[in-house]
Design a protein around this motif. Sequence first.
Motif, mmCIF file in Angstrom:
data_model
loop_
_atom_site.group_PDB
_atom_site.id
_atom_site.type_symbol
_atom_site.label_atom_id
_atom_site.label_comp_id
_atom_site.label_asym_id
_atom_site.label_seq_id
_atom_site.Cartn_x
_atom_site.Cartn_y
_atom_site.Cartn_z
ATOM 1 N N VAL A 133 0.839 -1.207 0.000
ATOM 2 C CA VAL A 133 0.000 0.000 0.000
ATOM 3 C C VAL A 133 0.871 1.253 0.000
ATOM 4 N N LYS A 134 1.997 1.200 0.693
ATOM 5 C CA LYS A 134 2.903 2.356 0.726
ATOM 6 C C LYS A 134 3.436 2.665 -0.666
ATOM 7 N N ILE A 135 3.872 1.623 -1.393
ATOM 8 C CA ILE A 135 4.391 1.842 -2.752
ATOM 9 C C ILE A 135 3.289 2.362 -3.671
ATOM 10 N N ALA A 136 2.080 1.830 -3.515
ATOM 11 C CA ALA A 136 0.963 2.301 -4.345
ATOM 12 C C ALA A 136 0.641 3.766 -4.048
ATOM 13 N N LEU A 137 0.716 4.172 -2.783
ATOM 14 C CA LEU A 137 0.468 5.558 -2.430
ATOM 15 C C LEU A 137 1.540 6.475 -3.008
ATOM 16 N N GLN A 138 2.784 6.032 -3.010
ATOM 17 C CA GLN A 138 3.858 6.821 -3.617
ATOM 18 C C GLN A 138 3.626 7.001 -5.115
ATOM 19 N N THR A 160 8.576 6.205 7.531
ATOM 20 C CA THR A 160 8.091 6.415 8.897
ATOM 21 C C THR A 160 8.947 5.594 9.842
ATOM 22 N N LYS A 161 9.386 6.213 10.958
ATOM 23 C CA LYS A 161 10.261 5.538 11.912
ATOM 24 C C LYS A 161 9.855 5.930 13.321
ATOM 25 N N GLY A 165 13.303 5.342 23.298
ATOM 26 C CA GLY A 165 13.015 6.082 24.517
ATOM 27 C C GLY A 165 11.627 5.792 25.035
ATOM 28 N N LEU A 166 11.257 6.557 26.067
ATOM 29 C CA LEU A 166 9.957 6.330 26.692
ATOM 30 C C LEU A 166 8.809 6.889 25.860
ATOM 31 N N ASN A 167 9.069 7.984 25.129
ATOM 32 C CA ASN A 167 7.973 8.601 24.384
ATOM 33 C C ASN A 167 7.558 7.789 23.168
ATOM 34 N N ARG A 168 8.534 7.150 22.531
ATOM 35 C CA ARG A 168 8.265 6.345 21.327
ATOM 36 C C ARG A 168 7.529 7.172 20.281
ATOM 37 N N GLN A 169 8.062 8.347 19.959
ATOM 38 C CA GLN A 169 7.437 9.197 18.975
ATOM 39 C C GLN A 169 7.666 8.650 17.571
ATOM 40 N N THR A 170 6.700 8.915 16.689
ATOM 41 C CA THR A 170 6.777 8.482 15.302
ATOM 42 C C THR A 170 7.173 9.672 14.434
ATOM 43 N N VAL A 171 8.243 9.504 13.668
ATOM 44 C CA VAL A 171 8.762 10.555 12.798
ATOM 45 C C VAL A 171 8.532 10.132 11.349
ATOM 46 N N ALA A 201 -1.794 13.578 2.408
ATOM 47 C CA ALA A 201 -2.060 12.197 2.017
ATOM 48 C C ALA A 201 -1.405 11.180 2.937
ATOM 49 N N ILE A 202 -0.422 11.599 3.724
ATOM 50 C CA ILE A 202 0.306 10.674 4.599
ATOM 51 C C ILE A 202 0.031 11.091 6.038
ATOM 52 N N ALA A 203 -0.492 10.178 6.807
ATOM 53 C CA ALA A 203 -0.858 10.472 8.194
ATOM 54 C C ALA A 203 0.396 10.771 9.022
#
Length: 551
Positions: A133-138, A160-161, A165-171, A201-203
Amino acid sequence: MDFLNRAFTQLADLFRSMTPAARITTGLLLAVVVISLGYLFTYRVSGPDCDLMNGEPIPYGYMAKMEAAFAKANLSQHEVRGAHILVPAGQKAAYMAALADADALPPNFGKALAAAINTGSLYESDRQRQDRVKIALQEELALIISRMNGVESASVLYDTKKEGGLNRQTVTTASVAVKPLGSESLDPSQISLIRHLVAGAIAGLKPESVTVADLTGVIYHGGDSENGGSASDNLYVSLKRIHEQEWKSKILGALAYVPGVRVTPNVELDPERINRVKKVKYDPKGIAVRQYTQESSRTRGNGAPGGRPGIQAQSPNTPAALLSSQSQGSQETEDDSKGETITAPNTEQTEMEKIGLTPKRVSILIGIPSSYFEKAWRKLHPTEEGQEPQAPDQAALKTLENEEKAKIQKHVAALLPTLEGVSDPTQLVNVSSFLDMPGEEIPAPAVTAKALAWFGQHWGTLGMIGLALFSLLMLRSMIRAVPAGPKAGGAAAAPAPAEQEEGESPATISAKRLARFTGGGPSLRDELSELVQEDTTAAANILRTWIGSAT
């Protein structure tokens, strides 16, 4: 039906009277005529003048793939004109079938995502499905960007990565590579549009996390201007451009009667984004907040007189002495009243909030071509019929120019907003004239060039038409060359003397007929055919003589 029977009989007699070589030649010519007419009707006597995609431009990256599909299907009668492919109208279905067989049709929006969803299997993992789905969206985002004006091709990548750490933020970050048409560069508004399109288009993706690479040699990082962000990311610059475009369109509409007018507005915005003002007004009289009153009353009096003083009077068993009269003491009454009033200052508060970044000052620069004033002068001073147009008087032309400029200033100043400190709004409108230089006219193509281009496009059709006409002429000449057989009922009667050529004697006619059979002159077959047409009796006698002598 009788007409058809007679025609068929004549054709059959004509065909039997031909030699075998003539029959073969006639059959081939008839086949050429039929094939030529079939070709003309099948291909509609036209060249490649039908747009294959019905006027929709073809994406640049798919042109080579489509031409490869045509070559594989042995279709070579198309013509590429810019982003369009022209094909013969009669072969449009064949070209579309070739594109469908080779899967070379230009994609539509949503096709990549639909294919990614429909090609899944029960045995794949969630990771594989997400990657598909990621490749299709690109691919879908790249297709959308490539359809923008001035964009030749585009490519989108994002990742997306999750941080540790404790927060586990998504970049989430993304990069877009864009190839503009020709050597042009991307417009700042297009860069902002691409960033917000990809981020929407990308969350979880922010516009400032999208890097746009212009393949002409410029890279635009996120929205931070310090890192090379575009000017469109600045709110002040963006709003300034929007207001200037609005004022330009508004003034151009007001000056639509002036051909070739040039309008350049300059809008200065209030740099404050929000302005809050709070005013407090005090009243010296004040307002009673709390008030109370306390009242009290008190009475005081002297005591009654005592007994006889001394020890005797205080001893026991001593009878009390009665007083001759009862004596009263003095009394005093005291009233007390206390009050208190608590007041507060009387205030009036006014609070205002103004939204900033609004037009603070609008100035307009207007350019009028000098030819407009000359045309206006000629319209006010028309040339009488039969006389040559006169050159305008320079002094009168200058006066007319100043008057028209003043009218335009007042006309445009009425649209400007009222500004503090500006009593005359015409001061904000500057009208000037410029010398308009006509461009060089593009020479029209010569008649010979048009004729050669038309012949090069329709040479196949013209060749088939010429071949068909040549075949028909050959058939006509062969049919007329075949001699007609003798009529039933004996030889035809000799021509009457009245049918002979005028001014010629019988001896002269006989001499001409005998000269036909000499060694010189036309061939014997031609002369005999002419003799049969002129005098069937003489021809029959000659043939009878030949046959008798041969036997």
